[in-house]
Design a protein around this motif. Structure first.
Motif, PDB file in Angstrom:
ATOM      1  N   SER A 193       3.853   2.309  -2.405  1.00  0.00           N
ATOM      2  CA  SER A 193       4.664   3.491  -2.693  1.00  0.00           C
ATOM      3  C   SER A 193       4.884   4.278  -1.405  1.00  0.00           C
ATOM      4  N   VAL A 194       5.928   5.087  -1.435  1.00  0.00           N
ATOM      5  CA  VAL A 194       6.198   5.988  -0.315  1.00  0.00           C
ATOM      6  C   VAL A 194       6.204   7.403  -0.870  1.00  0.00           C
ATOM      7  N   HIS A 195       5.375   8.264  -0.284  1.00  0.00           N
ATOM      8  CA  HIS A 195       5.402   9.683  -0.641  1.00  0.00           C
ATOM      9  C   HIS A 195       6.206  10.390   0.437  1.00  0.00           C
ATOM     10  N   GLY A 231       0.820  -1.217   0.000  1.00  0.00           N
ATOM     11  CA  GLY A 231       0.000   0.000   0.000  1.00  0.00           C
ATOM     12  C   GLY A 231       0.848   1.259   0.000  1.00  0.00           C
ATOM     13  N   ASP A 232       0.176   2.376   0.183  1.00  0.00           N
ATOM     14  CA  ASP A 232       0.853   3.675   0.084  1.00  0.00           C
ATOM     15  C   ASP A 232       1.066   4.255   1.482  1.00  0.00           C
ATOM     16  N   VAL A 233       2.285   4.694   1.730  1.00  0.00           N
ATOM     17  CA  VAL A 233       2.568   5.338   3.017  1.00  0.00           C
ATOM     18  C   VAL A 233       3.206   6.695   2.737  1.00  0.00           C
ATOM     19  N   SER A 234       3.173   7.552   3.746  1.00  0.00           N
ATOM     20  CA  SER A 234       3.863   8.838   3.559  1.00  0.00           C
ATOM     21  C   SER A 234       4.816   9.082   4.720  1.00  0.00           C
ATOM     22  N   ALA A 235       5.805   9.904   4.449  1.00  0.00           N
ATOM     23  CA  ALA A 235       6.842  10.186   5.444  1.00  0.00           C
ATOM     24  C   ALA A 235       7.442  11.540   5.101  1.00  0.00           C
ATOM     25  N   ASP A 236       8.268  12.050   5.996  1.00  0.00           N
ATOM     26  CA  ASP A 236       9.011  13.264   5.646  1.00  0.00           C
ATOM     27  C   ASP A 236      10.220  12.875   4.775  1.00  0.00           C
ATOM     28  N   VAL A 237      10.883  11.816   5.191  1.00  0.00           N
ATOM     29  CA  VAL A 237      12.079  11.387   4.451  1.00  0.00           C
ATOM     30  C   VAL A 237      12.003   9.887   4.194  1.00  0.00           C
TER      31      VAL A 237
END
Ligand SMILES: Cc1cc2nc3c(=O)[nH]c(=O)nc-3n(C[C@H](O)[C@H](O)[C@H](O)COP(=O)(O)OP(=O)(O)OC[C@H]3O[C@@H](n4cnc5c(N)ncnc54)[C@H](O)[C@@H]3O)c2cc1C
Length: 478
Positions: A242-244, A38-44
Motif C-alpha cells: 500500500s501507499v500512504h 509492503g507499505d510505503v509512504s509519500a506526500d503524493v
C-alpha cells in the motif's frame, strides 16, 4: 495477368506496439522498476504512468522539489496509449468555438492558448533533457476526403479570426493539399501550423528516465485496486502493499471507466493503428516528405504521419466501445478493426496497395459527454484526477499534468486557476444501455463514413442512429 494478393496483415495484440519496441530497444539496459511490496509512504501518490501521471510528477518536482512522489503503474510506464498513439501533438485550436461557448470569450481563448503551449513546451523539454522523441513541427493538415461533401472550413477560419486567434487554422486549397501529399482522394483542407509530431513511446520513456533521475519512486507491474480516505490523507491498496500519502492523483485514462465515481463519466473506445514497411521512395512519389501530420474528415477519423525511416503510421478510430469499464481484448486484439484501418489506408492511398503492413496494435481512448477532459478533485480534495482526452492527449496531457501539479503544490502558477479545473460534465447513460447504444452508433458512424467516402448518401436509418448522441445532447463531434 492475375492481380497480386494483398499482403498478409499482422494480428494486433501479440506484442508491444512498434513505437514502444523501438523505444525499449534503444534503452540499454531497460530495467523494470520494482513492483510494490509492503507499505510505503509519500506526500503524493500517482496512479498511472502515462503522459498525464508522468507530467504531473515532473511539474510537481519543478514546483515543489522536496515533495516525495510515488508513481504506481500497472504495466510499464508508457505501456498504455502514451506509448502507442499516433504521435500527433497539438493543442485545442480546433475546439476554440466550443471553448468560447463553454467558458466565455476571454477564458475560452486563454484555455486554447494554454493548450497551445504544449507543443513548444514539449519540444523545449526534449531539448533540455536530451530526449530525442523525433519532435518535428511541420503542422497538422485535416483534409476533406469525402468526394461529394463540401466543408465549411472557410467559415472556420473566419470564426478563428473573430475569436482572436487569426492564423492558427489556415484554409488550404486542393492544389496546396496535393503539394503536401498527393492522394487522389484529398480535396481541400484546414492546416494547423503550430502542430508537431513525436515518436510517442520515446517521449513516454524519456519522461520516465527524467523522473527516475529526479528521485521519483516508480513501481511498475503494480495495479492499484482502490484508494481510500484516511485521517491523514489516502491509502492506495495494491495486491502486495500500500501507499500512504497526503494526496493521490488518478491518471488512468480510459481505465477510469471502471473506477467508482467515474463509471458514468468515461466511455472507453478503441483506436487502432498500423505501420507500413519503410517506403521512403514511395513517400517521395507522393511528395509527402515534409513530415506533416494528416487526418481525414471521417467521424471515425483516419490519421497518418510518416516515420524517420520512411514508413507510414496510420490509425483510425474504428475500434469498439467496451462494456462496464473493463479494458479487455476489444481494445488490443480486434482484428476486424485492423482490417478497417487497412481498408481506409488503401482507400486514401490506392497506389500503396502492395505495401506490406509491418505491425498493428490498438488501445483505449477515453470519451466524456463533451469529448473534452475532466480535470478535478474528489474525496475532499485528496484525490485529483484527469481523463477524457478523447484521442487527443499527447499534448493536452502535459497541460493537465501541469494543472494537477499546480493544484497539489498550491503555489502561484496561474495555470491552476484556468477554468478547466473542477467543471464536471453530464453523465453518460448507464450500462447496459451505454454498451448497446455505443455499438449501434459506432456501426452507423462507420457505415456513414464509408458511404461518404464512396460518394454515396448514407441511408436514412444510418443517419438517424449516427445522430443519436447529438440528439441526446452529447458533444459527440469535434
Ligand atoms: C491507437 C491510439 C492512437 C492515438 N493517437 C493519438 C494522437 O496521435 N495524438 C493524441 O494527442 N492522442 C492520441 N491518442 C490518445 C493518447 O494516447 C492519450 O490521450 C494519452 O496517451 C493519455 O495519456 P494518459 O497518461 O492519460 O493515459 P495512458 O497512457 O493510458 O496512461 C494511463 C496508465 O494508467 C495505467 N493504469 C490504469 N489503471 C491502473 C491501476 N489501477 N493501477 C496502476 N496503473 C493503472 C495504465 O496501465 C496506463 O499505463 C491515441 C490513443 C490511441 C489508443
Amino acid at each position: 495477368m492475375t492481380a497480386q494478393a494483398p499482403p498478409e496483415l499482422p494480428s494486433p495484440g501479440q506484442r508491444r506496439a512498434w513505437w514502444l519496441r523501438e523505444a525499449l530497444a534503444a534503452e540499454r539496459p531497460s530495467l523494470l522498476a520494482p513492483s510494490l511490496f509492503g507499505d510505503v509512504s509519500a506526500d503524493v501518490a500517482i496512479v498511472g504512468g502515462g503522459y498525464t501521471g508522468m507530467w504531473t510528477a515532473y511539474f510537481l518536482g519543478e514546483m515543489s522539489p522536496a515533495t516525495r512522489i510515488v508513481l504506481v503503474e500497472a504495466d510499464i510506464c508508457g505501456g498504455g496509449p502514451s506509448g502507442r498513439n499516433g504521435g500527433f501533438l497539438h493543442g485545442w485550436w480546433e475546439y476554440l468555438p466550443y471553448l468560447v461557448k463553454r467558458y466565455g470569450a476571454a477564458d475560452g481563448l486563454r484555455v486554447a492558448e494554454a493548450s497551445d503551449e504544449v507543443v513548444d513546451g514539449i519540444g523545449e523539454w526534449c531539448r533540455r533533457h536530451g530526449v530525442d522523441a523525433w519532435f518535428t513541427q511541420r503542422g497538422y493538415l485535416r483534409v476533406n476526403a469525402f468526394p461529394t461533401v463540401a466543408n465549411d472550413w472557410g467559415d472556420t477560419v473566419a470564426e478563428m479570426d473573430r475569436l482572436g486567434a487569426p492564423g492558427q487554422l489556415v484554409h488550404v486549397d486542393r492544389p496546396a493539399v496535393q503539394a503536401i501529399c498527393a492522394s487522389p482522394a484529398f480535396g481541400e483542407g484546414l492546416f494547423m501550423p503550430s502542430a508537431a509530431t513525436v515518436q510517442p513511446a520515446l517521449l513516454a520513456r524519456g519522461l520516465r528516465r527524467v523522473l527516475l533521475e529526479r528521485g521519483v519512486q516508480i513501481h511498475e507491474g503494480t495495479t492499484v485496486q482502490n484508494i481510500e480516505s484516511t485521517s491523514g490523507g489516502v491509502r492506495l491498496r495494491t495486491a502486495r502493499g500500500s501507499v500512504h500519502a497526503e494526496r493521490a492523483v488518478l491518471s488512468v485514462n480510459a481505465w477510469a471507466a471502471g473506477w467508482p465515481g467515474f463509471r458514468t463519466r468515461v466511455l472507453a473506445w478503441g483506436s487502432y493503428m498500423v505501420v507500413t514497411e519503410p517506403i521512403p521512395d514511395r513517400l517521395v512519389e507522393l511528395g509527402w516528405t515534409g513530415g506533416e501530420a494528416i487526418a481525414d474528415s471521417r467521424f471515425t477519423i483516419s490519421y497518418f504521419r510518416t516515420t524517420r525511416d520512411g514508413r507510414i503510421a496510420f490509425g483510425a478510430g474504428v475500434g469498439a466501445a467496451g462494456f462496464g469499464g473493463r479494458i479487455g481484448p476489444v481494445f488490443t486484439h480486434d482484428r476486424q478493426a485492423i482490417e478497417r484501418v487497412v481498408a481506409n489506408l488503401r482507400h486514401l492511398f490506392p497506389m500503396l496497395d502492395d505495401v506490406r503492413i509491418d505491425d498493428a496494435w490498438g488501445g483505449p481512448i477515453d470519451i466524456t459527454a463533451d469529448r473534452f477532459p475532466e480535470i478535478g478533485s474528489r474525496q475532499g480534495g485528496r484525490v485529483l484526477y484527469a481523463h477524457g482526452f478523447a484521442g487527443n492527449g499527447v499534448g493536452p496531457a502535459r497541460l493537465a499534468g501541469r494543472i494537477l501539479a499546480a493544484r497539489v503544490a498550491g503555489g502561484g502558477d496561474p495555470i491552476a486557476f484556468l477554468p478547466l479545473f473542477g467543471r464536471r460534465q453530464r453523465p453518460l447513460p448507464p450500462e447496459p444501455f451505454r454498451f448497446v447504444g455505443a455499438r449501434a452508433i459506432r456501426e452507423a458512424l462507420i457505415q456513414q463514413d464509408d458511404a461518404l467516402d464512396a460518394g454515396r448518401e448514407p441511408g436514412l436509418l444510418t443517419q438517424l442512429v449516427a445522430r443519436v448522441p447529438s440528439l441526446l445532447g452529447y458533444r459527440f463531434r469535434h
